[in-house]
Design an enzyme around this catalytic site. Structure first.
Site, PDB file in Angstrom:
ATOM      1  N   LYS A 111       0.821  -1.210   0.000  1.00  0.00           N
ATOM      2  CA  LYS A 111       0.000   0.000   0.000  1.00  0.00           C
ATOM      3  C   LYS A 111       0.852   1.257   0.000  1.00  0.00           C
ATOM      4  CE  LYS A 111      -4.181  -2.095   1.693  1.00  0.00           C
ATOM      5  NZ  LYS A 111      -4.707  -2.721   2.920  1.00  0.00           N
ATOM      6  N   LYS A 194      -7.803 -16.438 -12.540  1.00  0.00           N
ATOM      7  CA  LYS A 194      -9.040 -16.489 -11.770  1.00  0.00           C
ATOM      8  C   LYS A 194      -9.957 -15.311 -12.089  1.00  0.00           C
ATOM      9  CE  LYS A 194      -7.554 -16.366  -7.465  1.00  0.00           C
ATOM     10  NZ  LYS A 194      -7.596 -16.507  -6.012  1.00  0.00           N
ATOM     11  N   LYS A 197     -11.988  -9.087  -9.451  1.00  0.00           N
ATOM     12  CA  LYS A 197     -12.392  -7.722  -9.745  1.00  0.00           C
ATOM     13  C   LYS A 197     -11.234  -6.869 -10.222  1.00  0.00           C
ATOM     14  CE  LYS A 197     -15.012  -4.270  -7.812  1.00  0.00           C
ATOM     15  NZ  LYS A 197     -14.651  -3.240  -6.946  1.00  0.00           N
TER      16      LYS A 197
END
Ligand code: TRP
Length: 331
Positions: A111, A194, A197
């Site tokens: 992050k 996979k 999103k």
């Protein structure tokens, strides 16, 4: 009975990968364990300090989980910010969480790299808040994926450190948990990995997608120019479509298209049409429940209040015990 805790990110709609993976596990767990499923809206502030549609996001998550079959009578489904006891436990745990170990967390480093202008203390102590979520109900099982393993390890570290420090065994150790059936592979529509999103909306079929949207997305799924030799191995993008079919279609249908593929007679347009229709049928019950529940604010309110009440009862007991253990006693 053992206790399960799971935090759900408050952003994003559920896609088929979530549904056939995590959600199916939750449905089983709610029958077998004392389950707490909560929406991690406090956590979302670490990256989005001024959220625009916090309430809508929370509502959407609740609605979709209920529609998918989470039963508010069996499991405790609540909103994290409704149970402020977690904030107190977070504070206590912060006193024994060290800068070095927090800085080493992979999620923190990721992050910081992604958002160097917002390296706040809440981001640094994200794993402490997550530990507080879990320890608040003294859970032993946490249904999360590999990406959360390090956070669980930190949770055990903080719980054990608390126990050692105050010479007791109050907090049990929590471990990742699944039934192993998330081995069911739900690939995305982009011909790669996979369904997820982060790969973009076109890659995902959402439970709330209308039939037209599902058809459009499936028809645009990546394919190749077709097999040239009988019985040849399928390339990833084609295998992906068969894997999806395996989940939503009958075995006869899968067999039918598999035979055509093996004889080099397959027409991908036909396969996709069939796959889309079977997806529409498979998701229809959940989709109509989503619409029904979303229109019923009174019911949603009732569910949220019930969850908050049950979660607070558990949390208040823990906070009472922890205060006693640390030495905050009433005069
Ligand atoms: N960190 C988790 C995620 O990103 C969400 C989460 C917050 C969580 N608190 C939790 C998961 C407690 C399990 C238990 O998915």
């Amino acid at each position: 009975m053992e206790t399960v805790v799971s935090g759900i990110r408050s952003t994003g709609k559920l896609h088929l990968g979530n549904y056939y993976g995590a959600i199916k596990n939750f449905l089983k767990m709610q029958d077998e364990y004392n389950c707490f499923f909560f929406i991690a809206d406090l956590h979302s502030l670490t990256t989005h300090p001024t959220p625009e549609n916090l309430q809508d996001n929370v509502k959407q998550v609740i609605v979709e989980y209920l529609a998918a079959g989470i039963d508010p009578e069996k499991a405790t489904i609540y909103v994290q910010s409704d149970v402020t006891e977690v904030v107190e436990l977070y504070l206590y745990l912060n006193m024994n969480a060290y800068l070095g170990e927090l800085e080493r967390a992979t999620s923190f480093k990721d992050k910081v790299r992604a958002n160097p202008d917002n390296v706040n203390a809440g981001l640094l102590t994200y794993p402490v808040l997550m530990a507080a979520d879990i320890l608040l109900h003294r859970a032993t099982k946490v249904p999360v994926g590999k990406d959360q393993e390090q956070h669980l390890e930190m949770t055990r570290t903080f719980g054990n450190r608390f126990n050692r420090l105050y010479k007791n065994e109050y907090f049990p150790e929590a471990y990742a948990f699944s039934y192993g059936n998330n081995l069911i592979k739900i690939p995305g529509l982009d011909g790669k990995g996979k369904m997820g999103k982060s790969e973009g909306d076109a890659n995902c079929v959402y439970l709330s997608d209308k039939p037209e949207a599902i058809r459009k997305k499936v028809m645009r799924a990546v394919t190749d120019s077709g097999p040239t030799q009988e019985n040849q191995v399928k390339p990833t993008e084609i295998q992906n479509l068969f894997d999806l079919m395996q989940v939503v279609s009958t075995s006869d249908t899968v067999q039918h298209f598999d035979d055509l593929y093996n004889k080099c007679q397959i027409r991908y347009g036909d396969l996709k049409k069939q796959l889309a229709e079977d997806m529409v049928v498979a998701t229809e019950p959940v989709r109509s429940r989503i619409e029904e529940i979303a229109a019923d604010d009174a019911y949603i309110r009732k569910v949220i209040n019930l969850g908050a009440e049950k979660a607070r009862e558990s949390a208040q007991q823990t906070i009472k015990d922890v205060r006693e253990i640390i030495g905050f006693r009433k005069f």
